[in-house]
Design a protein around this motif. Structure first.
Motif, PDB file in Angstrom:
ATOM      1  N   GLU A 197       0.831  -1.212   0.000  1.00 46.48           N
ATOM      2  CA  GLU A 197       0.000   0.000   0.000  1.00 46.48           C
ATOM      3  C   GLU A 197       0.870   1.270   0.000  1.00 46.48           C
ATOM      4  N   THR A 261      -7.005  -0.892  -0.104  1.00 48.72           N
ATOM      5  CA  THR A 261      -7.212  -2.312   0.228  1.00 48.72           C
ATOM      6  C   THR A 261      -7.615  -2.450   1.690  1.00 48.72           C
ATOM      7  N   LEU A 284      -6.738  -7.405  -2.117  1.00 46.31           N
ATOM      8  CA  LEU A 284      -5.618  -6.853  -2.904  1.00 46.31           C
ATOM      9  C   LEU A 284      -5.495  -7.437  -4.320  1.00 46.31           C
TER      10      LEU A 284
END
Ligand code: NZQ
Ligand code: ZN
Length: 382
Positions: A197, A261, A284
């Motif tokens: 991320e 996510t 994801l």
């Protein structure tokens, strides 16, 4: 690279036996509240070690902080602290205990009407009790960061404040030997997704990129060893350090970050009780397939540097990278589809509606995860 300010004030004591040394970091006159979860620390000997270390301190206890810590539970601790005058919090356990303790630390000092506003309205944290952590589950990075996630009803929300960064963290890999395999796998995936991320945004920050790739490669190499050999000190130590580094903040400096996510995953936990790590393994791969155009260049780099995929055209290499990541998650006995948890298309409207209610209509580093995109992600995850 963007401008940034970075400070990680948490002193780390890493290694076997380090719990014994923790008291020197707590002011001698402090009245310490030890916080913990559902009792794992009594079974694996961590409680006894902490109590022995704190023999010179005045200590009280607050237990039963549940996984995905809940607001009413934490508010009981706030009341206890106000009644009994504790002025230092020592969280002993996994991310839930640590996060819950961060909220308690901020809530005790909150001057508004309801400390829930810290999460629901981004009410500023202006003060917090000092806290520290003894981590028993490598996963969240909560042991050295300023983030916390708390649940109230079906709302699972997070807040961030430098004031709740632990003053110190004890990371003794042997405390993780007692973890059930499911929690070890959750932790490997959670840490991996934390890296992703922060990594899967624009380029221009090669130091951060290569640190991130190093942590991911370590998780891919050491995670399975830690699962296969629960008492391998080296594997557990490397997993623990990788998880701390994944969300200590250093990987995300100077680059945009994409926490979509996590936002979608929190809805799956709040509504269906899925473990945090499991929600990420579902969201994801689907999210990257839906967003592969926006993230194409970085996905190519990811495929090549993390999974050594160099064959085929760009489209094929991007898909091969995502598929390799999904296969890695599945190799940890982790479901990567909603159907693995008996959830089907009938849940999608509710999930999207919950995001809409919370105003989560433009997630991601570029605001590109609209409600339509979130719907497409949940559908792609079926
Ligand atoms: O409650 P106890 O009895 O301690 O048992 C726990 C719990 O049942 C058990 N456990 C922990 N250490 C153990 C152990 N069992 C045996 N041996 C040990 N050494 O494991 C179970 C799960 O614990 P939990 O703390 O819930 O797991 P985790 O560390 O994965 O934390 C998850 C929470 O952290 C939040 C998640 O949303 C979730 O609420 N996150 C926090 C973040 C942060 N602060 O930066 C970032 C993450 O993305 C995440 O959102
Ligand atoms: Zn996470």
């Amino acid at each position: 690279m963007n401008n940034f300010v970075f400070q990680s004030p948490t002193l780390i004591r890493f290694g076997e036996g380090e719990i014994a040394n923790l008291a020197q970091h707590i002011p001698p006159q402090a009245k310490v509240l030890l916080t913990y979860g559902g009792g794992s620390i009594f079974q694996n000997g961590v409680y006894d070690q902490v109590k022995a270390a704190l023999v010179g301190h005045q200590v009280g206890e607050f237990g039963d902080i549940e996984p995905n810590p809940r607001y009413p539970t934490l508010m009981k601790a706030v009341e206890l602290i106000r009644n009994e005058g504790y002025d230092y919090l020592l969280a002993v356990g996994g991310g839930s205990v640590l996060d819950g303790t961060k909220f308690i630390a901020a809530a005790v000092c909150f001057e508004g009407t309801d400390p829930w506003q810290i999460l629901s309205q981004d009410a500023p944290v202006k003060a917090a009790l000092p806290l520290a952590s003894v981590l028993t589950l490598p996963a969240t990075g909560s042991e050295t960061n300023g983030a916390a996630v708390v649940t109230r009803g079906e709302d699972k929300l997070s807040f961030y404040s430098d004031l709740v960064k632990p003053q110190f963290a004890v990371l003794d890999p042997t405390t993780t030997y007692s973890l059930p395999p499911r929690q070890v796998a959750n932790g490997i995936v959670d840490a991996f997704v934390h890296v992703m991320e922060q990594y899967l945004t624009t380029g221009g920050a090669p130091v951060q990129d290569r640190f991130a790739e190093g942590v991911m490669l370590t998780l891919i190499e050491e995670g399975p060893k830690a699962l296969a050999q629960p008492t391998s000190y080296e594997a557990r130590a490397n997993l623990m350090w990788a998880a701390t580094m994944a969300l200590n903040g250093i990987l995300g400096v100077g680059v945009p970050q994409d926490w979509s996510t996590h936002a979608l995953g929190h809805e799956l936990t709040a509504r269906f009780g899925l473990d945090h790590g499991r929600t990420l393994a579902v969201v994801l791969p689907a999210l990257l397939r839906v967003r592969k155009d926006a993230k194409g260049a970085k996905l190519l780099q990811f495929a090549e540097r993390v999974f050594a995929i160099t064959e085929g055209d760009n489209e094929a290499r991007i898909e091969a990278g995502i598929a390799a990541m999904e296969a890695f998650f599945r190799s940890l006995e982790m479901g990567t589809r909603l159907r693995d948890y008996d959830l089907d298309e009938t849940v999608v409207d509710g999930l999207v509606g919950a995001l809409e209610r919370k105003g989560m209509t433009a997630l991601g580093e570029d605001g590109g995860v609209s409600l339509e995109v979130s719907r497409a992600v949940f559908n792609a995850a079926l």
